[in-house]
Scaffold this motif. Sequence first.
Motif, PDB file in Angstrom:
ATOM      1  N   MET A   1      62.824 102.990  27.497  1.00 55.43           N
ATOM      2  CA  MET A   1      63.901 103.446  26.334  1.00 55.43           C
ATOM      3  C   MET A   1      65.519 104.610  26.990  1.00 55.43           C
ATOM      4  O   MET A   1      65.504 105.170  25.937  1.00 55.43           O
ATOM      5  CB  MET A   1      63.369 104.524  25.275  1.00 55.43           C
ATOM      6  N   THR A   2      65.837 104.122  28.176  1.00 58.55           N
ATOM      7  CA  THR A   2      66.724 105.313  28.089  1.00 58.55           C
ATOM      8  C   THR A   2      67.996 103.876  28.886  1.00 58.55           C
ATOM      9  O   THR A   2      69.295 104.428  29.339  1.00 58.55           O
ATOM     10  CB  THR A   2      66.639 105.564  29.716  1.00 58.55           C
TER      11      THR A   2
ATOM     12  N   ALA B   1      69.061 100.981  23.686  1.00 56.26           N
ATOM     13  CA  ALA B   1      68.528 102.253  22.838  1.00 56.26           C
ATOM     14  C   ALA B   1      69.172 103.071  21.992  1.00 56.26           C
ATOM     15  O   ALA B   1      70.238 103.153  22.590  1.00 56.26           O
ATOM     16  CB  ALA B   1      67.934 103.416  24.092  1.00 56.26           C
TER      17      ALA B   1
ATOM     18  N   PHE C   1      71.992 112.275  24.921  1.00 53.55           N
ATOM     19  CA  PHE C   1      71.708 111.140  24.195  1.00 53.55           C
ATOM     20  C   PHE C   1      72.822 110.344  25.075  1.00 53.55           C
ATOM     21  O   PHE C   1      72.574 109.365  25.456  1.00 53.55           O
ATOM     22  CB  PHE C   1      70.944 111.066  22.967  1.00 53.55           C
TER      23      PHE C   1
ATOM     24  N   TRP D   1      72.306 106.701  25.898  1.00 53.19           N
ATOM     25  CA  TRP D   1      72.272 105.703  24.656  1.00 53.19           C
ATOM     26  C   TRP D   1      73.463 105.465  23.179  1.00 53.19           C
ATOM     27  O   TRP D   1      74.273 106.000  23.425  1.00 53.19           O
ATOM     28  CB  TRP D   1      70.882 107.023  23.651  1.00 53.19           C
TER      29      TRP D   1
ATOM     30  N   ASP E   1      65.400 103.643  18.486  1.00 53.04           N
ATOM     31  CA  ASP E   1      64.227 104.015  18.939  1.00 53.04           C
ATOM     32  C   ASP E   1      64.094 105.479  19.147  1.00 53.04           C
ATOM     33  O   ASP E   1      62.769 105.259  19.545  1.00 53.04           O
ATOM     34  CB  ASP E   1      65.205 103.920  20.447  1.00 53.04           C
ATOM     35  N   CYS E   2      64.730 106.428  18.161  1.00 54.85           N
ATOM     36  CA  CYS E   2      65.085 108.213  18.384  1.00 54.85           C
ATOM     37  C   CYS E   2      64.875 108.417  17.278  1.00 54.85           C
ATOM     38  O   CYS E   2      66.477 108.169  16.714  1.00 54.85           O
ATOM     39  CB  CYS E   2      64.870 108.528  19.485  1.00 54.85           C
TER      40      CYS E   2
ATOM     41  N   ARG F   1      60.430 106.656  17.937  1.00 58.01           N
ATOM     42  CA  ARG F   1      59.986 107.661  18.982  1.00 58.01           C
ATOM     43  C   ARG F   1      60.326 109.356  17.476  1.00 58.01           C
ATOM     44  O   ARG F   1      61.240 108.891  17.166  1.00 58.01           O
ATOM     45  CB  ARG F   1      60.557 108.483  19.770  1.00 58.01           C
TER      46      ARG F   1
ATOM     47  N   LEU G   1      65.393 114.841  24.893  1.00 53.78           N
ATOM     48  CA  LEU G   1      65.777 114.189  25.374  1.00 53.78           C
ATOM     49  C   LEU G   1      64.295 113.499  26.599  1.00 53.78           C
ATOM     50  O   LEU G   1      64.175 112.460  26.024  1.00 53.78           O
ATOM     51  CB  LEU G   1      66.685 114.119  26.407  1.00 53.78           C
TER      52      LEU G   1
ATOM     53  N   THR H   1      62.045 110.678  25.735  1.00 52.73           N
ATOM     54  CA  THR H   1      61.849 109.027  26.895  1.00 52.73           C
ATOM     55  C   THR H   1      60.938 109.621  28.081  1.00 52.73           C
ATOM     56  O   THR H   1      60.502 108.367  28.571  1.00 52.73           O
ATOM     57  CB  THR H   1      63.360 109.496  28.131  1.00 52.73           C
ATOM     58  N   ASP H   2      59.492 110.381  27.542  1.00 51.27           N
ATOM     59  CA  ASP H   2      58.342 110.782  28.392  1.00 51.27           C
ATOM     60  C   ASP H   2      57.580 109.793  28.186  1.00 51.27           C
ATOM     61  O   ASP H   2      57.074 109.298  26.515  1.00 51.27           O
ATOM     62  CB  ASP H   2      58.027 111.995  28.289  1.00 51.27           C
ATOM     63  N   ASP H   3      56.893 109.292  28.775  1.00 52.03           N
ATOM     64  CA  ASP H   3      55.705 107.603  28.404  1.00 52.03           C
ATOM     65  C   ASP H   3      53.947 108.159  29.018  1.00 52.03           C
ATOM     66  O   ASP H   3      54.615 108.631  30.595  1.00 52.03           O
ATOM     67  CB  ASP H   3      56.344 106.524  29.413  1.00 52.03           C
TER      68      ASP H   3
END
Length: 280
Positions: free
Chosen positions: A1-2, A6, A25, A30, A77-78, A127, A230, A234-236
């Motif tokens: 997602m970076t 995105a 972002f 993004w 995406d967000c 997200r 951010l 983006t954390d997974d």
Amino acid sequence: MTDDDAVALITGAASGIGAATALAFADAGWTVYATDVRPEFPDDVSERCRCLELDVTDAERCAAVVDRIFDEAGRLDCLVNNAGYAVAGPVEDVSTDAAREQFDVLVHGPHRLARAVLPLMRERGGRIVTVSSVLGQAASPGLGTYAAGKAAVESMTDALRIELADEPVHVALVEPAWVDTGFADGALDGLDAADRTPAYDRTYDALEDGWVVDGGPLAASPETVAASVLAAATDDPPRARYPVGPFAAFVRWTHWLPARVQDPIHRAFGRASAALGRWL
């Protein structure tokens, strides 16, 4: 997602945390749709983002902006729910209409946008990140109706996170304490000397002379909050909550203390910071 494809939708992006988040972002590659109820954006935001007017209290406009993003970019995406403002004053002195209008932005705005994006996000994942406040966990005298709105959006977001557990959509809260923006000025502009109940003189002193609204030297920078937003995007996987800075973590911790301990802390902070503010 970076990756460079995105796409993010950020509300309240004409100033403060929202503007800093839009730029963070964009720096990360993004495509950013920066929105605000006021269409006047800083030059660096308007140059690097796609800027749109959006009143989050208007359900039709929320749906139209989301549809436009999917038509133009083919994805979202967000969603960053950042739009908000505070009505300052003791609960008794804040009119019901003012509290309702504030609540509409803080709570119903994110709800409208979640309803707009979820049918489309569900197909490819995404997200939803909401900028809340530690006041959603620990209210402060003089900011009761604002804290009520933040508490409501925290509860709604918690429920949404659980409801989406089996979906490819993640939900997170970012919880700053105070942030060095124009937020405090807007909150204090609404204080009306003619409508003040004398019993709350100390509360008004804490609002106007202390650090209750702006945090004084304890305030974080908008860029610090933007970095947490951010990370939540983006954390997974993302964490459920991102307190911003050690003081925000401390305020959240006090939520676990009994009321007989919490209440004097909140009263003492307002009075001590007002005395320091006048002295400094």
